[in-house]
Design a protein around this motif. Structure first.
Motif, PDB file in Angstrom:
ATOM      1  N   SER A 258      -9.664   8.478  17.478  1.00  0.00           N
ATOM      2  CA  SER A 258      -8.069   8.219  17.215  1.00  0.00           C
ATOM      3  C   SER A 258      -7.897   6.739  17.365  1.00  0.00           C
ATOM      4  N   PHE A 259      -6.665   6.008  16.758  1.00  0.00           N
ATOM      5  CA  PHE A 259      -6.296   4.558  17.151  1.00  0.00           C
ATOM      6  C   PHE A 259      -6.077   4.599  18.520  1.00  0.00           C
ATOM      7  N   GLU A 260      -5.537   5.588  19.289  1.00  0.00           N
ATOM      8  CA  GLU A 260      -5.091   5.555  20.475  1.00  0.00           C
ATOM      9  C   GLU A 260      -6.190   5.408  21.737  1.00  0.00           C
ATOM     10  N   ASN A 282      -4.606  -3.083  12.716  1.00  0.00           N
ATOM     11  CA  ASN A 282      -3.132  -2.793  12.217  1.00  0.00           C
ATOM     12  C   ASN A 282      -3.237  -2.380  10.761  1.00  0.00           C
ATOM     13  N   VAL A 283      -4.179  -2.868   9.911  1.00  0.00           N
ATOM     14  CA  VAL A 283      -4.545  -2.418   8.561  1.00  0.00           C
ATOM     15  C   VAL A 283      -4.868  -1.274   8.335  1.00  0.00           C
ATOM     16  N   CYS A 284      -5.579  -0.774   9.229  1.00  0.00           N
ATOM     17  CA  CYS A 284      -6.205   0.820   9.255  1.00  0.00           C
ATOM     18  C   CYS A 284      -5.102   1.698   9.517  1.00  0.00           C
ATOM     19  N   THR A 285      -4.218   1.435  10.593  1.00  0.00           N
ATOM     20  CA  THR A 285      -3.002   2.005  10.989  1.00  0.00           C
ATOM     21  C   THR A 285      -1.868   2.300   9.906  1.00  0.00           C
ATOM     22  N   HIS A 286      -1.885   1.189   9.185  1.00  0.00           N
ATOM     23  CA  HIS A 286      -0.882   1.161   8.140  1.00  0.00           C
ATOM     24  C   HIS A 286      -1.482   1.953   6.875  1.00  0.00           C
ATOM     25  N   PHE A 287      -2.953   1.739   6.671  1.00  0.00           N
ATOM     26  CA  PHE A 287      -3.436   2.560   5.597  1.00  0.00           C
ATOM     27  C   PHE A 287      -3.375   4.253   5.978  1.00  0.00           C
ATOM     28  N   LEU A 308     -12.871   3.590  13.427  1.00  0.00           N
ATOM     29  CA  LEU A 308     -11.551   3.396  12.625  1.00  0.00           C
ATOM     30  C   LEU A 308     -11.467   4.338  11.550  1.00  0.00           C
ATOM     31  N   ALA A 309     -12.599   4.577  10.829  1.00  0.00           N
ATOM     32  CA  ALA A 309     -12.378   5.426   9.472  1.00  0.00           C
ATOM     33  C   ALA A 309     -12.296   6.889  10.028  1.00  0.00           C
ATOM     34  N   ALA A 310     -12.796   7.125  10.830  1.00  0.00           N
ATOM     35  CA  ALA A 310     -12.549   8.678  11.546  1.00  0.00           C
ATOM     36  C   ALA A 310     -11.176   8.690  11.950  1.00  0.00           C
ATOM     37  N   ALA A 311     -10.424   7.566  12.571  1.00  0.00           N
ATOM     38  CA  ALA A 311      -9.382   7.708  13.118  1.00  0.00           C
ATOM     39  C   ALA A 311      -8.131   7.824  11.832  1.00  0.00           C
ATOM     40  N   ILE A 312      -8.442   7.112  10.676  1.00  0.00           N
ATOM     41  CA  ILE A 312      -7.647   7.193   9.632  1.00  0.00           C
ATOM     42  C   ILE A 312      -7.834   8.674   9.005  1.00  0.00           C
ATOM     43  N   GLN A 421      -8.156  -3.023  -0.378  1.00  0.00           N
ATOM     44  CA  GLN A 421      -8.150  -3.764   0.988  1.00  0.00           C
ATOM     45  C   GLN A 421      -9.543  -4.033   1.475  1.00  0.00           C
ATOM     46  N   PHE A 422      -9.924  -5.270   1.565  1.00  0.00           N
ATOM     47  CA  PHE A 422     -11.422  -5.578   2.173  1.00  0.00           C
ATOM     48  C   PHE A 422     -11.363  -6.208   3.518  1.00  0.00           C
ATOM     49  N   CYS A 423     -11.703  -5.495   4.431  1.00  0.00           N
ATOM     50  CA  CYS A 423     -11.548  -5.879   5.809  1.00  0.00           C
ATOM     51  C   CYS A 423     -12.978  -6.320   6.235  1.00  0.00           C
ATOM     52  N   GLY A 424     -13.109  -7.512   6.610  1.00  0.00           N
ATOM     53  CA  GLY A 424     -14.548  -7.942   7.366  1.00  0.00           C
ATOM     54  C   GLY A 424     -14.361  -7.881   8.916  1.00  0.00           C
ATOM     55  N   LEU A 425     -15.155  -7.166   9.545  1.00  0.00           N
ATOM     56  CA  LEU A 425     -14.918  -7.205  11.177  1.00  0.00           C
ATOM     57  C   LEU A 425     -15.994  -8.206  11.624  1.00  0.00           C
ATOM     58  N   SER A 426     -15.736  -9.520  11.732  1.00  0.00           N
ATOM     59  CA  SER A 426     -16.683 -10.471  12.331  1.00  0.00           C
ATOM     60  C   SER A 426     -16.726 -10.477  13.799  1.00  0.00           C
ATOM     61  N   ILE A 427     -17.141  -9.175  14.339  1.00  0.00           N
ATOM     62  CA  ILE A 427     -17.433  -9.329  15.738  1.00  0.00           C
ATOM     63  C   ILE A 427     -18.601  -8.568  16.156  1.00  0.00           C
ATOM     64  N   PRO A 428     -19.469  -8.618  17.223  1.00  0.00           N
ATOM     65  CA  PRO A 428     -20.594  -8.151  17.607  1.00  0.00           C
ATOM     66  C   PRO A 428     -20.544  -6.645  17.840  1.00  0.00           C
TER      67      PRO A 428
END
Length: 447
Positions: A258-260, A282-287, A308-312, A421-428
């Motif tokens: 979940s998002f929580e 934030n984008v995922c939550t709004h979607f 995040l996809a499963a939380a959506i 909406q294309f979201c790039g996650l630039s994190i390790p």
């Protein structure tokens, strides 16, 4: 003194015909109707009711009288707005067609999406108007034709086939479910080719793609001058879920996401990385609150895309009052399911499975790009995603591929800002340790 009621008012005897049912018109000698007995207007309602009953029996509608426009739900509240709007348009299209049938109407969609209800509603509406309409399930139609060859049959084959060929309105349900014997294909072609050449009003329902039908039928169904095709995008109304939901979707394996409980890594990421992650969340939550179009989550393995996809998907399913789940499937698993559906031992047909995935109200495709890049796999993914893109169906895609590694046809759709909406996650990755020797915490921006 009031006038004494006449006998006709006391016993409901018609004052025009005296109960005979026929009258002669008061016209001068030489008139074409002089001396002719014509039906009295008092019998119009009775004759209409008899005609309706006869038409219902002849058109196999007796068991489908409950399937009317009044009993159809044109705006299902449990469906996402785009799909509910699609169902309402299908309803309006059929109501308009029933008022004055013209040309052919082909209704496509998965099992249980309402095709048969709307087709039967058209037939019932026409019969209620006293107009002839024949409704037949295609496998039953072929069985009737076969039995008509029997010398003991009450109806001769030629008479039955002629009636089907020339009835003012023919409604054929479940095209494509019949046995594909040469005889069956030939009879269907003869029937539909005659009605096509004569431009006779015809309604057809099918759960197959038109491009997958027999070539001679396909060419006629693609004629825009005669044929209107309407695709219903709703899932199976009878179950509230897609036909393959319980066997294909693995959302139940991600119920804990979940998002929580998503770790935002406040004390781990550097400033730019942290801000990037917060923006994506934030984008995922709004979607999830209002799913529309596509959302693509791109990033390295283990960076949180799947969570995040499963939380959506979980959020969308939790808000759904009618328990219509989102479909969550890993792309390689999806292709394996489609391949196995070709087996004669499969519990679900390939067409039914593919249509269920195409039309599910919310689809999450996890790990796009990890599948085998065979021509067949590319073709299936193109058919699936191009359909959902054109239909504006809510779709979430996760991928570890860079934009340059994504197929050009898909890349252009992913970067269509009007639909995606294309979201790039630039994190390790969460699970990847920092490089050895680099034990000093990374400084975070205080902004």
């Amino acid at each position: 003194m009031s006038k004494r009621p006449t006998a006709s008012l006391l016993d409901d005897t018609c004052p025009r015909c005296g109960g005979a049912g026929f009258v002669t018109l008061d016209v001068p000698m030489g008139h074409p109707d002089f001396g002719k007995a014509i039906p009295c207007t008092c019998r119009e309602q009775e004759r209409l009711q008899k005609r309706v009953r006869s038409l219902q029996e002849r058109s196999s509608l007796a068991a489908l009288q409950r399937l009317t426009f009044e009993t159809f739900i044109p705006e299902p509240s449990h469906l996402p707005p785009p799909i509910a709007y699609n169902v309402h348009r299908a309803f309006d299209t059929c109501v308009y067609y029933a008022q004055e049938p013209d040309g052919w109407l082909v209704i496509t969609g998965t099992y249980g999406c309402g095709k048969t209800h709307l087709a039967a509603a058209i037939a019932n509406a026409r019969v209620a108007m006293g107009e002839p309409a024949i409704f037949m399930v295609i496998p039953d139609l072929l069985d009737h034709l076969r039995s008509a060859y029997n010398p003991q049959s009450e109806t001769r084959y030629d008479d039955l086939f002629e009636q089907l060929r020339n009835t003012p309105l023919l409604i054929l349900d479940d095209l494509g479910t019949q046995s594909s014997t040469p005889w069956a294909q030939e009879k269907l072609f003869q029937l539909l080719n005659h009605r096509y050449s004569a431009r006779l009003p015809t309604v057809i329902t099918t759960n197959q793609r038109i491009d997958d039908l027999e070539p001679r039928l396909r060419s006629r169904l693609h004629d825009p001058n005669l044929v209107s095709v309407f695709a219903i995008l709703a899932p199976d109304f009878r179950t509230g879920k897609n036909a393959s939901q319980t066997t294909l979707s693995t959302l139940h394996l991600h119920q804990d996401k979940s998002f929580e409980n998503f770790d935002r890594r406040r004390n781990e990421l550097a400033g730019d990385e942290y801000l990037n992650l917060q923006e994506v969340v934030n984008v995922c939550t709004h979607f999830a609150e209002k799913p529309q179009g596509w959302l693509v989550l791109a990033g390295t393995y283990g960076c949180g895309k799947t969570h995040l996809a499963a939380a959506i998907a979980n959020s969308a399913s939790a808000r759904n009052e009618n328990d219509v789940e989102s479909m969550f499937v890993v792309v390689p698993d999806l292709l394996d399911h489609l391949r196995s559906a070709f087996s004669p031992q499969s519990n679900i047909s390939y067409d039914r499975l593919f249509d269920a995935v195409k039309n599910t109200p919310m689809l999450v495709l996890d790990d796009l790009g990890t599948e085998s890049a065979t021509p067949w796999a590319k073709e299936k993914l193109f058919q699936l995603l191009n359909y959902r893109y054109s239909a504006l169906l809510p779709t979430v895609i996760t991928t570890s591929s860079t934009p340059e590694e994504i197929e050009p046809w898909l890349r252009t759709r992913m970067f269509d800002t009007a639909r995606c909406q294309f979201c790039g996650l630039s994190i390790p990755a969460y699970r990847r340790p920092r490089a050895e020797g680099n034990t000093r915490p990374r400084r975070r921006s205080m902004s």
